[in-house]
Design a protein around this motif. Structure first.
Motif, PDB file in Angstrom:
ATOM      1  N   TYR A   1     -60.991 -13.590 -41.720  1.00  0.00           N
ATOM      2  CA  TYR A   1     -59.817 -13.900 -40.903  1.00  0.00           C
ATOM      3  C   TYR A   1     -59.943 -13.302 -39.506  1.00  0.00           C
ATOM      4  N   LEU A   2     -60.314 -12.021 -39.408  1.00  0.00           N
ATOM      5  CA  LEU A   2     -60.380 -11.359 -38.110  1.00  0.00           C
ATOM      6  C   LEU A   2     -61.423 -11.999 -37.193  1.00  0.00           C
ATOM      7  N   ASN A   3     -62.528 -12.444 -37.774  1.00  0.00           N
ATOM      8  CA  ASN A   3     -63.594 -13.028 -36.961  1.00  0.00           C
ATOM      9  C   ASN A   3     -63.323 -14.476 -36.556  1.00  0.00           C
ATOM     10  N   TRP A   4     -62.448 -15.157 -37.309  1.00  0.00           N
ATOM     11  CA  TRP A   4     -62.188 -16.562 -36.994  1.00  0.00           C
ATOM     12  C   TRP A   4     -60.768 -16.819 -36.537  1.00  0.00           C
ATOM     13  N   HIS A   5     -59.910 -15.785 -36.569  1.00  0.00           N
ATOM     14  CA  HIS A   5     -58.559 -15.940 -36.037  1.00  0.00           C
ATOM     15  C   HIS A   5     -58.643 -16.244 -34.544  1.00  0.00           C
ATOM     16  N   GLN A   6     -57.749 -17.111 -34.076  1.00  0.00           N
ATOM     17  CA  GLN A   6     -57.766 -17.583 -32.695  1.00  0.00           C
ATOM     18  C   GLN A   6     -59.114 -18.229 -32.362  1.00  0.00           C
TER      19      GLN A   6
ATOM     20  N   GLY B   1     -50.295 -18.251 -24.489  1.00  0.00           N
ATOM     21  CA  GLY B   1     -49.663 -17.019 -24.940  1.00  0.00           C
ATOM     22  C   GLY B   1     -50.635 -16.050 -25.578  1.00  0.00           C
ATOM     23  N   ASP B   2     -51.615 -16.569 -26.299  1.00  0.00           N
ATOM     24  CA  ASP B   2     -52.619 -15.700 -26.913  1.00  0.00           C
ATOM     25  C   ASP B   2     -53.706 -15.296 -25.923  1.00  0.00           C
ATOM     26  N   LEU B   3     -53.927 -16.114 -24.922  1.00  0.00           N
ATOM     27  CA  LEU B   3     -54.948 -15.791 -23.925  1.00  0.00           C
ATOM     28  C   LEU B   3     -54.592 -14.517 -23.164  1.00  0.00           C
ATOM     29  N   ILE B   4     -53.301 -14.238 -23.004  1.00  0.00           N
ATOM     30  CA  ILE B   4     -52.891 -13.064 -22.226  1.00  0.00           C
ATOM     31  C   ILE B   4     -52.764 -11.814 -23.091  1.00  0.00           C
ATOM     32  N   THR B   5     -53.190 -11.871 -24.351  1.00  0.00           N
ATOM     33  CA  THR B   5     -53.296 -10.664 -25.171  1.00  0.00           C
ATOM     34  C   THR B   5     -54.772 -10.245 -25.209  1.00  0.00           C
ATOM     35  N   SER B   6     -55.034  -9.125 -25.852  1.00  0.00           N
ATOM     36  CA  SER B   6     -56.381  -8.549 -25.791  1.00  0.00           C
ATOM     37  C   SER B   6     -57.313  -9.023 -26.902  1.00  0.00           C
ATOM     38  N   TYR B   7     -56.840  -9.865 -27.819  1.00  0.00           N
ATOM     39  CA  TYR B   7     -57.656 -10.243 -28.975  1.00  0.00           C
ATOM     40  C   TYR B   7     -58.827 -11.141 -28.577  1.00  0.00           C
ATOM     41  N   GLY B   8     -58.542 -12.164 -27.782  1.00  0.00           N
ATOM     42  CA  GLY B   8     -59.597 -13.086 -27.361  1.00  0.00           C
ATOM     43  C   GLY B   8     -59.570 -14.395 -28.132  1.00  0.00           C
ATOM     44  N   LEU B   9     -59.771 -15.506 -27.436  1.00  0.00           N
ATOM     45  CA  LEU B   9     -59.738 -16.831 -28.041  1.00  0.00           C
ATOM     46  C   LEU B   9     -61.080 -17.530 -27.883  1.00  0.00           C
ATOM     47  N   MET B  10     -61.432 -18.335 -28.882  1.00  0.00           N
ATOM     48  CA  MET B  10     -62.599 -19.212 -28.776  1.00  0.00           C
ATOM     49  C   MET B  10     -62.152 -20.505 -28.096  1.00  0.00           C
ATOM     50  N   LEU B  11     -62.010 -20.450 -26.792  1.00  0.00           N
ATOM     51  CA  LEU B  11     -61.427 -21.565 -26.053  1.00  0.00           C
ATOM     52  C   LEU B  11     -62.244 -22.851 -26.153  1.00  0.00           C
ATOM     53  N   PHE B  12     -63.547 -22.711 -26.392  1.00  0.00           N
ATOM     54  CA  PHE B  12     -64.397 -23.906 -26.377  1.00  0.00           C
ATOM     55  C   PHE B  12     -65.053 -24.168 -27.736  1.00  0.00           C
ATOM     56  N   ALA B  13     -64.445 -23.653 -28.804  1.00  0.00           N
ATOM     57  CA  ALA B  13     -64.924 -23.986 -30.145  1.00  0.00           C
ATOM     58  C   ALA B  13     -64.746 -25.490 -30.368  1.00  0.00           C
ATOM     59  N   PRO B  14     -65.645 -26.148 -31.082  1.00  0.00           N
ATOM     60  CA  PRO B  14     -66.831 -25.616 -31.775  1.00  0.00           C
ATOM     61  C   PRO B  14     -68.084 -25.570 -30.899  1.00  0.00           C
ATOM     62  N   LEU B  15     -67.947 -25.838 -29.613  1.00  0.00           N
ATOM     63  CA  LEU B  15     -69.117 -25.812 -28.737  1.00  0.00           C
ATOM     64  C   LEU B  15     -69.621 -24.391 -28.512  1.00  0.00           C
ATOM     65  N   SER B  16     -68.706 -23.426 -28.571  1.00  0.00           N
ATOM     66  CA  SER B  16     -69.067 -22.031 -28.353  1.00  0.00           C
ATOM     67  C   SER B  16     -68.093 -21.145 -29.115  1.00  0.00           C
ATOM     68  N   THR B  17     -68.614 -20.018 -29.638  1.00  0.00           N
ATOM     69  CA  THR B  17     -67.757 -19.045 -30.318  1.00  0.00           C
ATOM     70  C   THR B  17     -67.436 -17.845 -29.427  1.00  0.00           C
ATOM     71  N   GLU B  18     -67.805 -17.934 -28.172  1.00  0.00           N
ATOM     72  CA  GLU B  18     -67.479 -16.839 -27.246  1.00  0.00           C
ATOM     73  C   GLU B  18     -65.969 -16.755 -27.057  1.00  0.00           C
ATOM     74  N   ARG B  19     -65.480 -15.506 -26.995  1.00  0.00           N
ATOM     75  CA  ARG B  19     -64.036 -15.288 -26.856  1.00  0.00           C
ATOM     76  C   ARG B  19     -63.676 -14.970 -25.403  1.00  0.00           C
ATOM     77  N   TYR B  20     -62.492 -15.448 -25.006  1.00  0.00           N
ATOM     78  CA  TYR B  20     -61.993 -15.223 -23.656  1.00  0.00           C
ATOM     79  C   TYR B  20     -60.602 -14.596 -23.735  1.00  0.00           C
ATOM     80  N   ALA B  21     -60.325 -13.681 -22.818  1.00  0.00           N
ATOM     81  CA  ALA B  21     -59.010 -13.040 -22.797  1.00  0.00           C
ATOM     82  C   ALA B  21     -58.707 -12.550 -21.395  1.00  0.00           C
ATOM     83  N   LEU B  22     -57.439 -12.636 -21.020  1.00  0.00           N
ATOM     84  CA  LEU B  22     -56.936 -12.008 -19.808  1.00  0.00           C
ATOM     85  C   LEU B  22     -55.773 -11.123 -20.257  1.00  0.00           C
ATOM     86  N   PRO B  23     -56.081  -9.914 -20.749  1.00  0.00           N
ATOM     87  CA  PRO B  23     -55.048  -9.088 -21.396  1.00  0.00           C
ATOM     88  C   PRO B  23     -53.969  -8.620 -20.426  1.00  0.00           C
ATOM     89  N   LEU B  24     -52.798  -9.232 -20.552  1.00  0.00           N
ATOM     90  CA  LEU B  24     -51.664  -8.877 -19.706  1.00  0.00           C
ATOM     91  C   LEU B  24     -50.482  -8.354 -20.517  1.00  0.00           C
TER      92      LEU B  24
END
Length: 360
Positions: A65-70, A121-144
């Motif tokens: 769950y933690l690795n695939w959440h968001q 809403g999740d992008l501005i937290t510190s967890y990080g999102l896979m914005l371009f899944a399934p093309l990439s599993t890299e996570r992006y975040a702008l923690p605000l």
């Protein structure tokens, strides 16, 4: 963000974008009944909840769950697909309760809006999102913002209440979105200030990575982390200009003790934390255990891993780690995992330590 704030934000954006009464009457002359505002808002509400359906992964394993959440459910690439599926589902559900049938295309836009504001809403937290899944599993975040931000929720709720009180007007929802934008600008400026403090402290340190993470109870609370090889420099900062707290109280309510741990800029306390502990004679053994294949799922999850403790008894040897992102003052860290074995001939096994919260 928490699920309630997500759902309310989807409803707010759908209400702000909903077709107003005059446009509905004009569209109605074409013979196609427009989607009622209440259904547009309901679609935005539902879609903004959908992305967290990946919580079901929790049934399999915590780290899965933690690795695939968001992950894929929070992907911009897959957003049109999820919106299409949701629109079809909502159109079918509406046909069961409404004598008039509405096409799935009428639900598509509010579904897209609900999904999009959830991602934002999740992008501005510190967890990080896979914005371009399934093309990439890299996570992006702008923690605000912290995952639970009462000011954020209150602004959204106020806009919805005004829109409900004046159902023919969407001014309340639109105004609330502008206020949210202003609030985000404000906390972006706070984050910039926190990063500047970290950069000033890191001037004399080689090869560092700096982060500023939003914290609970106040938008002025930040944790600043300077990563230097296998060492962290960590400070809990209160950016409120009126803050005068300098020491944590020995007694008092838990929330007051948590808030007091964040110090004003004039009295910042930097802690040095060694990733593999302070016992240099054990560092190599701990590092070797950390690199073991059995611990790979936790390594993939942890952005700022830190040795919490070593349990060494006749029955078991365990190295326990957590991620600094999920450690808050006065509370035990969340998501604690250990690598354990019974003796030198046994295989290492990863073990989870249940924490204070249900998600642990």
């Amino acid at each position: 963000m928490d699920p309630l704030t997500h759902a309310l934000s989807g409803a707010l954006l759908a209400r702000a974008a909903a077709t107003d009464q005059q446009q509905r009457q004009a569209t109605g002359s074409t013979g196609i009944r427009p989607l009622p505002v209440r259904l547009q808002v309901a679609a935005g509400f539902t879609a903004a909840l959908f992305s967290d359906v990946d919580f079901a992964l929790r049934m399999f394993d915590t780290l899965t769950y933690l690795n695939w959440h968001q992950g894929p459910t929070h992907s911009l690439v897959l957003l049109p697909v999820w919106a299409w599926l949701l629109a079809r589902l909502l159109a079918w559900l509406s046909s069961l309760t409404d004598s008039d049938r509405f096409g799935w295309r009428q639900f598509y836009l509010p579904a897209c809006l609900g999904l999009a504001i959830h991602i934002a809403g999740d992008l501005i937290t510190s967890y990080g999102l896979m914005l371009f899944a399934p093309l990439s599993t890299e996570r992006y975040a702008l923690p605000l913002a912290f995952v639970i931000d009462p000011w954020f929720t209150l602004i959204i709720l106020t806009g919805l209440v005004i829109s409900w009180r004046y159902p023919c007007q969407k001014t309340g929802a639109t105004a609330a979105l502008f206020v949210l934008a202003g609030y985000l600008t404000f906390i972006f400026m706070l984050r910039t200030q926190a990063l500047a403090i970290a950069e000033n402290h890191a001037d004399s340190l080689p090869h560092t990575r700096i982060s500023a993470l939003p914290q609970p109870l106040s938008p002025y609370h930040w944790t600043v982390i300077i990563e230097e090889s296998e060492r962290y420099h960590v400070a809990l900062i209160d950016l409120d200009p009126g803050s005068t707290s300098s020491n944590e109280p020995e007694n008092g309510w838990l929330l007051k003790k948590i808030a007091a741990a964040y110090r004003p800029v004039s009295n910042i306390h930097w802690r040095k934390l060694e990733r593999f502990g302070n016992e240099t004679e054990r560092t190599e053994a701990i590092r070797t255990a950390w690199q073991h294949a059995a611990f790979e799922p936790f390594r993939r999850f942890a952005r700022y891993p830190l040795l919490q403790r070593i349990d060494n008894s006749d029955e078991m040897l365990c190295y326990w780690f957590y991620d600094i992102r999920f450690k808050f003052p006065e509370l035990p860290p969340s998501f604690q995992f250990g690598l354990c074995r019974a003796d030198d001939t046994s295989n290492w096994q990863m073990v989870r330590h249940r924490g204070l919260f249900y998600i642990d």
